[in-house]
Design a protein around this motif. Structure first.
Motif, PDB file in Angstrom:
ATOM      1  N   ASP A   1      43.214 133.213  80.765  1.00  0.00           N
ATOM      2  CA  ASP A   1      44.628 133.063  81.092  1.00  0.00           C
ATOM      3  C   ASP A   1      45.249 131.908  80.316  1.00  0.00           C
ATOM      4  O   ASP A   1      46.387 131.992  79.865  1.00  0.00           O
ATOM      5  N   HIS A   2      44.491 130.829  80.150  1.00  0.00           N
ATOM      6  CA  HIS A   2      45.017 129.666  79.429  1.00  0.00           C
ATOM      7  C   HIS A   2      45.318 130.012  77.973  1.00  0.00           C
ATOM      8  O   HIS A   2      46.362 129.636  77.435  1.00  0.00           O
ATOM      9  N   MET A   3      44.414 130.734  77.348  1.00  0.00           N
ATOM     10  CA  MET A   3      44.631 131.113  75.954  1.00  0.00           C
ATOM     11  C   MET A   3      45.758 132.141  75.831  1.00  0.00           C
ATOM     12  O   MET A   3      46.511 132.127  74.859  1.00  0.00           O
ATOM     13  N   THR A   4      45.890 132.995  76.816  1.00  0.00           N
ATOM     14  CA  THR A   4      46.977 133.969  76.813  1.00  0.00           C
ATOM     15  C   THR A   4      48.324 133.255  76.934  1.00  0.00           C
ATOM     16  O   THR A   4      49.271 133.570  76.202  1.00  0.00           O
ATOM     17  N   ILE A   5      48.392 132.280  77.824  1.00  0.00           N
ATOM     18  CA  ILE A   5      49.624 131.493  77.975  1.00  0.00           C
ATOM     19  C   ILE A   5      49.922 130.742  76.683  1.00  0.00           C
ATOM     20  O   ILE A   5      51.066 130.706  76.217  1.00  0.00           O
TER      21      ILE A   5
END
Length: 106
Positions: free
Chosen positions: A20-24
């Motif tokens: 999720d962090h990399m997607t954000i």
């Protein structure tokens, strides 16, 4: 295809490494890049990827605040010749938990 399915498809297009962090981060960087082409492109990017512009602005504000705090803590300097933050090196005396009065007692 309904709107929820479209949104999920748009999110999956931005997804990186099941994180999720990399997607954000990927969504944020795409938004930053879209800003260089003008507000119309920026708004189009947000609509296409079902992103909330206000949330992205908040992320940017938090980023700047964290960078300011890191600089104040001495982790990096915005005035340095390096464009990226530099991690401060710690020496053993910097991280020692001993009090100076305890050293002589041994």
């Amino acid at each position: 295809m309904n709107r929820k399915e479209e949104a999920n498809l748009a999110k999956s297009a931005l997804a990186l490494a099941n994180s999720d962090h990399m997607t954000i981060y990927n969504a944020y960087m795409g938004w930053k890049n879209s800003q260089t082409e003008g507000q119309r492109t920026e708004m189009s990017y947000c609509r296409k990827h079902f992103l909330n512009r206000t949330a992205l602005i908040t992320i940017e504000d938090v980023k700047h605040e964290l960078m300011k705090m890191m600089e104040q803590a001495g982790f990096w300097s915005s005035r340095s010749s390096h464009s990226k933050p530099q991690v401060a090196s710690l020496t053993k005396p910097d991280i020692s938990l001993e009090r100076s009065s305890d050293r002589g007692a041994l």
